[in-house]
Write a protein that holds these residues in place. Sequence first.
Motif, PDB file in Angstrom:
ATOM      1  N   VAL A  63     106.480  33.082  -9.937  1.00 46.35           N
ATOM      2  CA  VAL A  63     107.092  32.053  -9.197  1.00 46.35           C
ATOM      3  C   VAL A  63     105.946  30.745  -8.970  1.00 46.35           C
ATOM      4  O   VAL A  63     106.211  29.531  -9.622  1.00 46.35           O
ATOM      5  N   PRO A  64     104.871  31.325  -8.072  1.00 47.34           N
ATOM      6  CA  PRO A  64     104.039  30.078  -7.939  1.00 47.34           C
ATOM      7  C   PRO A  64     103.312  29.586  -9.106  1.00 47.34           C
ATOM      8  O   PRO A  64     102.901  28.403  -9.115  1.00 47.34           O
ATOM      9  N   ALA A  65     102.907  30.440 -10.276  1.00 45.42           N
ATOM     10  CA  ALA A  65     102.366  30.107 -11.280  1.00 45.42           C
ATOM     11  C   ALA A  65     103.085  28.855 -12.141  1.00 45.42           C
ATOM     12  O   ALA A  65     102.822  27.896 -12.682  1.00 45.42           O
ATOM     13  N   VAL A  66     104.536  29.023 -11.883  1.00 43.00           N
ATOM     14  CA  VAL A  66     105.499  28.197 -12.701  1.00 43.00           C
ATOM     15  C   VAL A  66     105.480  26.679 -11.964  1.00 43.00           C
ATOM     16  O   VAL A  66     105.486  25.860 -12.295  1.00 43.00           O
ATOM     17  N   GLY A  67     105.193  26.936 -10.532  1.00 40.65           N
ATOM     18  CA  GLY A  67     105.219  25.638  -9.691  1.00 40.65           C
ATOM     19  C   GLY A  67     103.883  25.046 -10.037  1.00 40.65           C
ATOM     20  O   GLY A  67     103.740  23.857  -9.843  1.00 40.65           O
ATOM     21  N   TRP A  68     102.623  25.647 -10.145  1.00 40.61           N
ATOM     22  CA  TRP A  68     101.457  25.202 -10.746  1.00 40.61           C
ATOM     23  C   TRP A  68     101.422  24.361 -11.985  1.00 40.61           C
ATOM     24  O   TRP A  68     101.135  23.303 -11.987  1.00 40.61           O
ATOM     25  N   ARG A  74     103.676  16.819 -13.441  1.00 42.68           N
ATOM     26  CA  ARG A  74     103.923  15.579 -12.763  1.00 42.68           C
ATOM     27  C   ARG A  74     102.936  14.636 -12.581  1.00 42.68           C
ATOM     28  O   ARG A  74     102.963  13.671 -12.625  1.00 42.68           O
ATOM     29  N   ARG A  75     101.727  15.197 -12.406  1.00 43.03           N
ATOM     30  CA  ARG A  75     100.439  14.466 -12.187  1.00 43.03           C
ATOM     31  C   ARG A  75      99.842  13.923 -13.730  1.00 43.03           C
ATOM     32  O   ARG A  75      98.781  13.611 -13.659  1.00 43.03           O
ATOM     33  N   GLY A  76     100.580  14.333 -14.717  1.00 45.28           N
ATOM     34  CA  GLY A  76     100.060  14.041 -16.052  1.00 45.28           C
ATOM     35  C   GLY A  76      98.803  14.738 -16.833  1.00 45.28           C
ATOM     36  O   GLY A  76      98.178  14.184 -17.606  1.00 45.28           O
ATOM     37  N   ARG A  77      98.604  15.828 -16.079  1.00 44.01           N
ATOM     38  CA  ARG A  77      97.484  16.738 -16.555  1.00 44.01           C
ATOM     39  C   ARG A  77      98.003  17.857 -17.637  1.00 44.01           C
ATOM     40  O   ARG A  77      99.145  18.131 -17.374  1.00 44.01           O
ATOM     41  N   ALA A  78      97.283  18.153 -18.554  1.00 43.08           N
ATOM     42  CA  ALA A  78      97.419  19.341 -19.363  1.00 43.08           C
ATOM     43  C   ALA A  78      97.792  20.469 -18.539  1.00 43.08           C
ATOM     44  O   ALA A  78      96.986  20.709 -17.728  1.00 43.08           O
ATOM     45  N   GLY A  79      98.997  21.034 -18.835  1.00 44.38           N
ATOM     46  CA  GLY A  79      99.265  22.108 -18.130  1.00 44.38           C
ATOM     47  C   GLY A  79      98.601  23.497 -18.604  1.00 44.38           C
ATOM     48  O   GLY A  79      99.345  24.466 -19.183  1.00 44.38           O
ATOM     49  N   VAL A  80      97.385  23.888 -18.254  1.00 44.30           N
ATOM     50  CA  VAL A  80      96.530  24.859 -18.653  1.00 44.30           C
ATOM     51  C   VAL A  80      97.111  25.979 -17.988  1.00 44.30           C
ATOM     52  O   VAL A  80      96.923  26.986 -18.567  1.00 44.30           O
ATOM     53  N   ASP A  81      97.845  25.808 -16.891  1.00 48.43           N
ATOM     54  CA  ASP A  81      98.545  27.169 -16.177  1.00 48.43           C
ATOM     55  C   ASP A  81      99.460  27.737 -17.096  1.00 48.43           C
ATOM     56  O   ASP A  81     100.152  28.829 -16.687  1.00 48.43           O
ATOM     57  N   VAL A  82     100.027  26.823 -18.215  1.00 50.13           N
ATOM     58  CA  VAL A  82     100.973  27.467 -19.110  1.00 50.13           C
ATOM     59  C   VAL A  82     100.491  28.634 -19.550  1.00 50.13           C
ATOM     60  O   VAL A  82     101.389  29.616 -19.740  1.00 50.13           O
TER      61      VAL A  82
END
Length: 777
Positions: A63-68, A74-82
């Motif tokens: 759940v928090p990982a999806v939030g990250w 939203r900040r236009g950064r590559a979503g490496v947490d994917v």
Amino acid sequence: MDHVTAAGQLRRLCRALFVPPTPESVLLSVTTAALVAGGACRLAGAPDLADLCWGLGTVATVVPAVGWVLDALRRGRAGVDVIAVLALGGTLAVREYLAGALIALMLATGRTLEAAAQRRASRDLRALLERAPRTARLLTDARVTTVPASEVAAGDLLVVGPGEVVPVDGRVARTPAVLDESALTGEPLAVRRARGESVRSGVVNAGDAFELRATATEQDSTYAGIVRLARQAGAESAPVVRLADRYAAWFLPLSLAVAALAWLASGSAVRAVAVLVVATPCPLLLAAPVAVVSGLSRASRLGAVIRDGGALENLGRARTLLLDKTGTLTGGRPRVLDVIAAPRWQPTQVLRLAASLDQYSPHVLARAVVDAAHERGLRLSVPSDVSEEPGRGAAGTVAGRRMTIGRLPEDVRLPDWARSVDNRALLDGAAVAWLGVDGSPVGAVLLWDPPRPDAPRTLRRLRGAGIERLVMLTGDRAEPAREVGAVLGLDDVRAGLTPADKVAAVRAERERAVTVMVGDGVNDAPALAAADIGVAMGARGSTASSEAADIVLTTDRVDRLADAVAIAVRARRIAVQSALGGMVLSLAAMVAAAFGLLPPAAGALLQEGIDVAVILNALRVLHDDGQGRPALPPSTEALLRRFAAEHGDLQDVLDAVRDAADRLADGVGPQSLAAVREVHRLLTERLLPHEYAEEHQLYPALAPTLGGPEATVTMSRAHAEIERLARRVATHLALADRDGALAQDQLDDLRACLYGLHTVLRLHFTQEEESYFSLVP
């Protein structure tokens, strides 16, 4: 009242003992409990219950990982947490619950370590903000009232009590103040400020209460400017952090491609999950910000407040350094270079009369003359009918005679002895203050603004840190500027510049390389703003230059700039090293997982170790690498202070040596021989004992710090030469006593000995001040 006070103390104690949990610490507790509970169930023979515990820990982290991920997008950064989300979901899909729990613990640990590292790295910056004074005690009509610091106006009289922080810039009004300036300068020793001396906001009163006359409002004071810089300090805008984002942009598709290929080649989804597990890019997310914020924190601790991570990273890439002269490379405080007297006048007599007349002048050169007289223990007379003409000097009556100090009138004809003064001033790049008595010049005081003792060592360190080009930009005359440039070994000197000329020079240098500009005056502010990195000498510099700068040096030492550059270079290197090192290790683990050599659970443990190693490596920026100013034992520091003070006391000996040599130019007579005998007495009673004490006390104490006795061998050779010349002077005097006169060849040799002794002493004193005494804070 007592029970109220006790209750307040109890509340403060409770707040100190109770630290509210952070989201990172809560997540870490949940994932740790899930992993431990699952392990206990597995040992108890309940594998299904163990999988349930591990699965719940995994779900709690998804759940928090999806939030990250969403926040990064939203900040236009590559979503490496994917990758982390896919790895968690993959372990649930293939029922590798233990691996999922380990990944969850890894992510929680990484986030907790990152938060702790950020808190530790920014601790000094937070301390800077928290200690900002918010109130002041205003003294009006013998009554003290507490007012907000923002309401203090220039001219107000304040009371600063023991242990209180000075709220605004000001001057000591009456009794001297003892101050702890470590928050601004990084130096732990208390300093004493006499009546009329300036005090900067942000320092702590380490002595008794004193009165302060405010010279600025809170917003225009030193500490407020530093606080504004500190509030902006952060790692978000650092180019090296953006570099990590760029790495992550291709690392994400690469990881997905390797996982897909492993699945297609083996037909096992477990291998794909194992690849995603070890590909979780925590090194990219953590390394650069922690290293940059650590660099900001360490620099602020040493007295260099850096505006943001971008300025820190740019400073680490700088190759050209432009410096103002006055107040930056030089101390900004003129000193008496020499005192020259007319025939039948003594240099000490000239200096005493000049200082007596200059006592009431606010001019910086007048202050230098008065200070020199005080240092030499001269008793000054009280002048009368004093008047001052800007740009010309002062006039008044001293001991019943009309005197002037400053420039000579245009119609005054210079005698022969005075023409040599102008030549000497031109050669030394000095200013001349003429002393006139009853309309005739009787002496001259040569003044100059010498290079800072720490400047040569600083410039050597800057070149060692990667600065390739050092240039002076100054509005001063060409002669003194070239003199300073030659002494310091600068690559170029540009003199006589206007503020607009300085801006043009900065822009021209920026086209060649990343450029740093250092200055301290109002006229430097445009050039600081035009440079890639502007550095303000904030200890005595103007508010305008500090506001225009990216970096403010809070102590009046230019060597703090070398510290800041060294920290910036090291922070950038460690940030890139940590990010790339972590990625290489992750790539190697991905290959092993793709070939089935690394199951998901083992991969999760390996990735946890990589994360911890990366964070610990980034935190190395906080520690001293031993490349700065060497640490001195207190006993050695005390010796350096003692001998530095003795150098000031011995300046009259150097003047006497030069004066005796000058007198011999007119031949040998009773007065010239008497001057030589006085020099011999000064050498025997004062100078040679000083040199002997240095040789047998100071140099052995310095040897361990400087790497051994060989480090001081050249200075010891100078001591031997000084003693040889002193013996030669003594021999000439003995021959004169035996023969009743000096032969012409003896006269020439004696004069050469005295001039040589004066030159060797000046060079030796300067070398000691630059190499040894500049080590003292």
